[in-house]
Write a protein that holds these residues in place. Sequence first.
Motif, PDB file in Angstrom:
ATOM      1  N   ALA A 126       0.829  -1.206   0.000  1.00 37.86           N
ATOM      2  CA  ALA A 126       0.000   0.000   0.000  1.00 37.86           C
ATOM      3  C   ALA A 126       0.871   1.267   0.000  1.00 37.86           C
ATOM      4  N   GLU A 127       2.000   1.198   0.682  1.00 39.48           N
ATOM      5  CA  GLU A 127       2.898   2.355   0.702  1.00 39.48           C
ATOM      6  C   GLU A 127       3.519   2.587  -0.662  1.00 39.48           C
TER       7      GLU A 127
ATOM      8  N   GLY B  60       1.010   7.167  -6.349  1.00 42.06           N
ATOM      9  CA  GLY B  60      -0.277   7.792  -6.574  1.00 42.06           C
ATOM     10  C   GLY B  60      -1.394   6.876  -7.022  1.00 42.06           C
ATOM     11  N   ILE B  61      -1.305   5.598  -6.705  1.00 40.75           N
ATOM     12  CA  ILE B  61      -2.412   4.685  -7.021  1.00 40.75           C
ATOM     13  C   ILE B  61      -2.739   3.849  -5.795  1.00 40.75           C
ATOM     14  N   LYS B  62      -3.733   2.974  -5.898  1.00 39.12           N
ATOM     15  CA  LYS B  62      -4.094   2.086  -4.800  1.00 39.12           C
ATOM     16  C   LYS B  62      -3.374   0.753  -4.950  1.00 39.12           C
ATOM     17  N   ALA B  63      -3.246   0.079  -3.825  1.00 38.97           N
ATOM     18  CA  ALA B  63      -2.457  -1.150  -3.814  1.00 38.97           C
ATOM     19  C   ALA B  63      -2.857  -2.160  -4.895  1.00 38.97           C
TER      20      ALA B  63
ATOM     21  N   ALA C  75       2.281   1.728  -3.482  1.00 31.47           N
ATOM     22  CA  ALA C  75       1.228   2.246  -4.349  1.00 31.47           C
ATOM     23  C   ALA C  75       1.003   3.728  -4.099  1.00 31.47           C
ATOM     24  N   GLU C  76       0.914   4.080  -2.815  1.00 26.93           N
ATOM     25  CA  GLU C  76       0.663   5.480  -2.478  1.00 26.93           C
ATOM     26  C   GLU C  76       1.775   6.381  -3.015  1.00 26.93           C
ATOM     27  N   ALA C  77       2.992   5.871  -2.922  1.00 29.17           N
ATOM     28  CA  ALA C  77       4.137   6.668  -3.371  1.00 29.17           C
ATOM     29  C   ALA C  77       4.056   6.996  -4.851  1.00 29.17           C
TER      30      ALA C  77
ATOM     31  N   SER D 222      -4.008  -1.883  -7.718  1.00 30.96           N
ATOM     32  CA  SER D 222      -3.631  -1.476  -9.082  1.00 30.96           C
ATOM     33  C   SER D 222      -2.190  -1.840  -9.413  1.00 30.96           C
TER      34      SER D 222
END
Lengths: 195, 195
Positions: free
Chosen positions: A15-16, A22-25, A18-20, A27
């Motif tokens: 999840a981190e 700019g998307i959701k895990a 992904a966040e880094a 994806s």
Amino acid sequence: MTLFSEKGYANVFVAEIAEAVGIKAPSLYKHYKSKQDIFNAILDEMKSSYDRQASTLNLNGNNASADAEIYASVSENEIVKMGLGLFSYFLHDEYAQKFRKMLTIEQFNNSELAQLFTKQYADDPLSYQSALFSMLCLKGVLKEENPNVMALQFYAPIFMLLTLCDREPSREAEFTALLEQHVLQFTKLYRKEEK
Amino acid sequence: MTLFSEKGYANVFVAEIAEAVGIKAPSLYKHYKSKQDIFNAILDEMKSSYDRQASTLNLNGNNASADAEIYASVSENEIVKMGLGLFSYFLHDEYAQKFRKMLTIEQFNNSELAQLFTKQYADDPLSYQSALFSMLCLKGVLKEENPNVMALQFYAPIFMLLTLCDREPSREAEFTALLEQHVLQFTKLYRKEEK
DNA sequence: ATTATAAGCTAATTTCGATTAGCTGTCAAG
DNA sequence: CTTGACAGCTAATCGAAATTAGCTTATAAT
């Protein structure tokens, strides 16, 4: 790599990552098969980037003679520049630093990583510098001593100060000053005395 | 500590720790509040063990003069023994090695660990040896050079070869041989020439 | 002898985090 | 236009690992 180099593989959540970006895990899985796959992609990228650099710089130590010609023709002052330049590059290149920290953390989990670390941060620099010092001895610039040991004595302080900077960035200025003194004292010690 | 030093905190399961001491995981909680508590107990134990050793050996660098008296009175051959002894102890002492690996893996997770690592494996040895070399300069045994740099040049190769041995135990013999050559060449270089 | 405590066990419980299912909008090629 | 692939999303699912509950046994002190 930023995340892995700061927290280590196990402490980074997909999840981190992904966040880094700019998307959701979930994806992420459209692009990579698994978390491990992401890690491997970073590794492959860094390996081939290193190989590219090493082959243009002849960093493998097989053919440092051309460089030695260059360095022998100028003063040992160039050795100072080499040391400082090497240090500064390794210390401040964003990718080099993060990759080094990542290998440091993960080295005992995976013998492939251990070997990669040793090659890139010990064997290759040492064999390159050894070849260089060897030439400088032949040219009469430096004292006739075991070039492998010379390389170790030149490079080990650089490497150690590098790891200290990685660990305690707040003391970087102190360590950099010490490095400079090391390089100066090294050339002074090994310079061949004029008769 | 064996487990933590091989796999890192996150990759060790309490069930493994329990198994290693011959009980089941839930029973661990009769002795420790949590997994983190187990880790902290190891850390505390190692810290106080180090402090005990350091205070008897005056490893803090404040008072290495007594040792310098000893070393100055004998040949610089003793420096060789110091280097090899230091290396051999750090390399083969079971607890020292495991603790070093544990700190290596966990250093970026926790600034307390980072500082501990730097103190035990850089600041303290360097300041001790710096004081020692300083005395040996005064006594006329060694050349008059910056003792901080001398300490760095003496110790950094020891430290680097140590980390190499930790990472690739199969190459220990090679690294040990190189270490010996380093120590010999170091004393030869810094020995004050007789007039 | 009695009992309190320590230390162990098995069987939950809980939480967290990776991965999968299944849906939706976009957009380029026909 | 329309359709298929792509990249994204939310809402499951699934498994693993830490921790807790509650029971049992041994032992040491009274």
